[in-house]
Design a protein around this motif. Structure first.
Motif, PDB file in Angstrom:
ATOM      1  N   THR A   8       0.849  -1.189   0.000  1.00  0.00           N
ATOM      2  CA  THR A   8       0.000   0.000   0.000  1.00  0.00           C
ATOM      3  C   THR A   8       0.886   1.240   0.000  1.00  0.00           C
ATOM      4  O   THR A   8       2.079   1.168   0.301  1.00  0.00           O
ATOM      5  CB  THR A   8      -0.925   0.036   1.226  1.00  0.00           C
ATOM      6  N   THR A   9       0.282   2.371  -0.330  1.00  0.00           N
ATOM      7  CA  THR A   9       1.044   3.619  -0.412  1.00  0.00           C
ATOM      8  C   THR A   9       0.353   4.708   0.385  1.00  0.00           C
ATOM      9  O   THR A   9      -0.868   4.885   0.290  1.00  0.00           O
ATOM     10  CB  THR A   9       1.203   4.072  -1.873  1.00  0.00           C
ATOM     11  N   ILE A  10       1.129   5.431   1.189  1.00  0.00           N
ATOM     12  CA  ILE A  10       0.633   6.599   1.912  1.00  0.00           C
ATOM     13  C   ILE A  10       1.564   7.763   1.594  1.00  0.00           C
ATOM     14  O   ILE A  10       2.757   7.711   1.871  1.00  0.00           O
ATOM     15  CB  ILE A  10       0.602   6.361   3.432  1.00  0.00           C
ATOM     16  N   LYS A  11       1.010   8.785   0.959  1.00  0.00           N
ATOM     17  CA  LYS A  11       1.786   9.974   0.605  1.00  0.00           C
ATOM     18  C   LYS A  11       3.100   9.627  -0.094  1.00  0.00           C
ATOM     19  O   LYS A  11       4.164  10.146   0.235  1.00  0.00           O
ATOM     20  CB  LYS A  11       2.040  10.834   1.842  1.00  0.00           C
ATOM     21  N   GLY A  12       3.012   8.729  -1.042  1.00  0.00           N
ATOM     22  CA  GLY A  12       4.173   8.389  -1.850  1.00  0.00           C
ATOM     23  C   GLY A  12       5.116   7.395  -1.219  1.00  0.00           C
ATOM     24  O   GLY A  12       6.109   6.997  -1.848  1.00  0.00           O
ATOM     25  N   ARG A  13       4.852   6.970   0.019  1.00  0.00           N
ATOM     26  CA  ARG A  13       5.704   5.984   0.684  1.00  0.00           C
ATOM     27  C   ARG A  13       5.019   4.625   0.638  1.00  0.00           C
ATOM     28  O   ARG A  13       3.869   4.483   1.058  1.00  0.00           O
ATOM     29  CB  ARG A  13       5.985   6.397   2.128  1.00  0.00           C
ATOM     30  N   THR A  14       5.736   3.638   0.185  1.00  0.00           N
ATOM     31  CA  THR A  14       5.162   2.307   0.024  1.00  0.00           C
ATOM     32  C   THR A  14       5.452   1.441   1.236  1.00  0.00           C
ATOM     33  O   THR A  14       6.598   1.318   1.677  1.00  0.00           O
ATOM     34  CB  THR A  14       5.716   1.621  -1.233  1.00  0.00           C
ATOM     35  N   LEU A  15       4.401   0.861   1.771  1.00  0.00           N
ATOM     36  CA  LEU A  15       4.530  -0.144   2.825  1.00  0.00           C
ATOM     37  C   LEU A  15       4.413  -1.510   2.161  1.00  0.00           C
ATOM     38  O   LEU A  15       3.437  -1.781   1.460  1.00  0.00           O
ATOM     39  CB  LEU A  15       3.434   0.010   3.876  1.00  0.00           C
ATOM     40  N   ASP A 223      -8.503  13.871  11.794  1.00  0.00           N
ATOM     41  CA  ASP A 223      -8.718  13.492  10.400  1.00  0.00           C
ATOM     42  C   ASP A 223      -9.088  14.717   9.568  1.00  0.00           C
ATOM     43  O   ASP A 223      -8.576  14.919   8.463  1.00  0.00           O
ATOM     44  CB  ASP A 223      -9.820  12.441  10.326  1.00  0.00           C
ATOM     45  N   ALA A 224      -9.948  15.541  10.108  1.00  0.00           N
ATOM     46  CA  ALA A 224     -10.342  16.765   9.406  1.00  0.00           C
ATOM     47  C   ALA A 224      -9.151  17.698   9.237  1.00  0.00           C
ATOM     48  O   ALA A 224      -9.070  18.446   8.256  1.00  0.00           O
ATOM     49  CB  ALA A 224     -11.462  17.464  10.177  1.00  0.00           C
ATOM     50  N   ALA A 225      -8.199  17.632  10.185  1.00  0.00           N
ATOM     51  CA  ALA A 225      -7.014  18.491  10.111  1.00  0.00           C
ATOM     52  C   ALA A 225      -5.937  17.930   9.190  1.00  0.00           C
ATOM     53  O   ALA A 225      -5.005  18.660   8.830  1.00  0.00           O
ATOM     54  CB  ALA A 225      -6.434  18.693  11.512  1.00  0.00           C
ATOM     55  N   GLY A 226      -6.057  16.647   8.819  1.00  0.00           N
ATOM     56  CA  GLY A 226      -5.117  16.076   7.861  1.00  0.00           C
ATOM     57  C   GLY A 226      -4.197  14.983   8.377  1.00  0.00           C
ATOM     58  O   GLY A 226      -3.178  14.687   7.749  1.00  0.00           O
ATOM     59  N   ILE A 227      -4.536  14.339   9.510  1.00  0.00           N
ATOM     60  CA  ILE A 227      -3.695  13.261  10.031  1.00  0.00           C
ATOM     61  C   ILE A 227      -3.578  12.137   8.987  1.00  0.00           C
ATOM     62  O   ILE A 227      -4.506  11.897   8.213  1.00  0.00           O
ATOM     63  CB  ILE A 227      -4.262  12.713  11.366  1.00  0.00           C
ATOM     64  N   ASP A 228      -2.441  11.458   8.965  1.00  0.00           N
ATOM     65  CA  ASP A 228      -2.198  10.426   7.952  1.00  0.00           C
ATOM     66  C   ASP A 228      -2.485   9.010   8.429  1.00  0.00           C
ATOM     67  O   ASP A 228      -2.832   8.144   7.630  1.00  0.00           O
ATOM     68  CB  ASP A 228      -0.735  10.495   7.486  1.00  0.00           C
ATOM     69  N   LEU A 229      -2.310   8.741   9.718  1.00  0.00           N
ATOM     70  CA  LEU A 229      -2.518   7.409  10.282  1.00  0.00           C
ATOM     71  C   LEU A 229      -3.030   7.540  11.708  1.00  0.00           C
ATOM     72  O   LEU A 229      -2.558   8.395  12.457  1.00  0.00           O
ATOM     73  CB  LEU A 229      -1.211   6.613  10.317  1.00  0.00           C
ATOM     74  N   ALA A 264     -11.253   9.228   7.166  1.00  0.00           N
ATOM     75  CA  ALA A 264     -10.632   8.885   5.883  1.00  0.00           C
ATOM     76  C   ALA A 264      -9.228   8.325   6.060  1.00  0.00           C
ATOM     77  O   ALA A 264      -8.772   7.508   5.253  1.00  0.00           O
ATOM     78  CB  ALA A 264     -10.589  10.126   4.989  1.00  0.00           C
ATOM     79  N   ALA A 265      -8.514   8.746   7.109  1.00  0.00           N
ATOM     80  CA  ALA A 265      -7.148   8.273   7.331  1.00  0.00           C
ATOM     81  C   ALA A 265      -7.146   6.782   7.632  1.00  0.00           C
ATOM     82  O   ALA A 265      -8.066   6.275   8.281  1.00  0.00           O
ATOM     83  CB  ALA A 265      -6.511   9.039   8.491  1.00  0.00           C
ATOM     84  N   PRO A 266      -6.127   6.055   7.195  1.00  0.00           N
ATOM     85  CA  PRO A 266      -6.035   4.633   7.513  1.00  0.00           C
ATOM     86  C   PRO A 266      -5.900   4.416   9.017  1.00  0.00           C
ATOM     87  O   PRO A 266      -5.263   5.201   9.718  1.00  0.00           O
ATOM     88  CB  PRO A 266      -4.771   4.177   6.782  1.00  0.00           C
ATOM     89  N   VAL A 267      -6.479   3.324   9.496  1.00  0.00           N
ATOM     90  CA  VAL A 267      -6.440   2.968  10.908  1.00  0.00           C
ATOM     91  C   VAL A 267      -5.580   1.733  11.111  1.00  0.00           C
ATOM     92  O   VAL A 267      -5.677   0.751  10.352  1.00  0.00           O
ATOM     93  CB  VAL A 267      -7.862   2.734  11.453  1.00  0.00           C
ATOM     94  N   ILE A 268      -4.728   1.791  12.143  1.00  0.00           N
ATOM     95  CA  ILE A 268      -3.911   0.662  12.565  1.00  0.00           C
ATOM     96  C   ILE A 268      -4.537   0.081  13.826  1.00  0.00           C
ATOM     97  O   ILE A 268      -4.807   0.803  14.782  1.00  0.00           O
ATOM     98  CB  ILE A 268      -2.467   1.101  12.897  1.00  0.00           C
ATOM     99  N   LEU A 269      -4.754  -1.225  13.838  1.00  0.00           N
ATOM    100  CA  LEU A 269      -5.266  -1.910  15.020  1.00  0.00           C
ATOM    101  C   LEU A 269      -4.108  -2.562  15.762  1.00  0.00           C
ATOM    102  O   LEU A 269      -3.332  -3.326  15.178  1.00  0.00           O
ATOM    103  CB  LEU A 269      -6.278  -2.989  14.609  1.00  0.00           C
TER     104      LEU A 269
END
Length: 342
Positions: A8-15, A223-229, A264-269
């Motif tokens: 997957t990709t978040i802001k151009g970084r691939t996991l 999330d509204a402010a722009g958090i990524d994870l 909208a931001a991805p969630v880590i469990l």
């Protein structure tokens, strides 16, 4: 169908997969919070073990703000060479690296949310921003703000722990004001292309009413402010989850799934993720995107590589809670085997 080993990709970084190493205190830094060979070896073993991203142990942000023995620091340029070595170790093995930024108190004294003055709290965001800037200079992919596990920031979000009547308490908006100010200061400092994450409690040790609602409110505002994870954890304190062999798996699934549906931001469990089959089912049945492991990787740092190689084994971690040791936070069973005990 989603699998644990989707890229997957978040802001151009691939996991390279959906597996994170959740922040874990190693107790191996030197007296100045600098990297040691023993600590570097821990990260090298983790990175070689196949995890997609590593979140460092909690990094203290002021020279006087260390709250745990052997805690790693990120508070001045003098320590950057060590952090660059951590980054090189992670990246050299295909893993992303996020630094966890934390403040728990000063001079070894753990603070509560009610201790500091308003003026002191007004100053804290600048330390997080400086820590993030240092992390970016060292080459980290991003940072995570630690607002979980009953520590200082998480107490602000608790209706029971936060008794303030100033701008940092009194309402949901007030209780999350410090966290929001920290996020804003960090984002201004590092820009939009640096990954910003937060770790939140969805429960505490006392099942206090309202904790999940505050978690959801904070996640939604960030999330509204722009958090990524957003990493969803819980229970609080250092007791963690110690259910022995009867420990339930993926214990914060309901709360994390609700957060994942709301933002909208991805969630880590995180929290007793043990079975690859269970995690893959969760990935397909909910909006949860990633899974974080802590203690299972103390016992089996190569567990992600095992799973990717086709193993369906459940993590051997039995949630015994015996990880803590004067020589470092590591698995009791590994220590016993190294000592030649049965």
């Amino acid at each position: 169908m989603k699998t644990l080993f989707d890229a997957t990709t978040i802001k151009g970084r691939t996991l390279k997969n959906r597996l994170f190493r959740s922040a874990t205190w190693e107790r191996l830094a030197d007296g100045d919070g600098r990297l040691t060979p023993q600590l570097l070896a821990v990260y090298e073993e983790l990175a070689q073990g196949g995890v997609g991203a590593i979140i460092t142990s909690a990094l203290y942000l002021q020279a006087t703000a260390r709250s745990l023995p052997g805690q790693l620091g990120l508070y001045d340029a003098a320590g950057l060479d060590g952090h660059r070595r951590l980054v090189a170790t992670a990246h050299g093995n295909g893993a992303l690296l996020l630094g966890q930024l934390a403040f728990a108190g000063r001079d070894g004294v753990m603070w509560t949310a009610n201790d500091p003055s308003t003026a002191v709290l007004d100053e804290l965001p600048q330390y997080y921003a400086r820590g993030a800037a240092l992390a970016r200079e060292a080459g980290y992919d991003g940072v995570q703000v630690h607002a979980a596990h009953g520590y200082f920031l998480s107490q602000f979000l608790s209706p029971a722990a936060n008794g303030r009547t100033d701008a940092y308490g009194g309402s949901s908006e007030g209780r999350r004001a410090l966290l929001m100010a920290i996020y804003a200061a960090v984002r201004r400092e590092v820009g939009e292309d640096f990954l910003l994450s937060v770790k939140l409690d969805c429960r505490d040790m006392h099942e206090t009413p309202g904790v999940f609602e505050e978690c959801l409110g904070a996640a939604t505002a960030l999330d509204a402010a722009g958090i990524d994870l957003v990493e969803v954890s819980g229970l609080g304190g250092n007791k963690g989850i110690c259910g022995g062999k009867k420990q339930a798996q993926s214990v914060f699934r309901p709360e994390a799934a609700a957060v994942a549906e709301a933002i909208a931001a991805p969630v880590i469990l995180v929290g007793a993720n043990r079975s690859p089959a269970t995690m893959e089912a969760i990935a397909n049945e909910t909006a949860i995107a990633y899974f974080a492991l802590s203690r299972p990787l103390l016992r089996q740092p190569d567990l992600p590589a095992r799973w990717q190689g086709g193993s369906t084994e459940t993590a051997r971690c039995v949630s015994c809670g015996k990880c803590y040791d004067e020589a470092g936070n590591n698995c009791f069973f590994v220590r016993r085997a190294a000592a030649g005990e049965a």
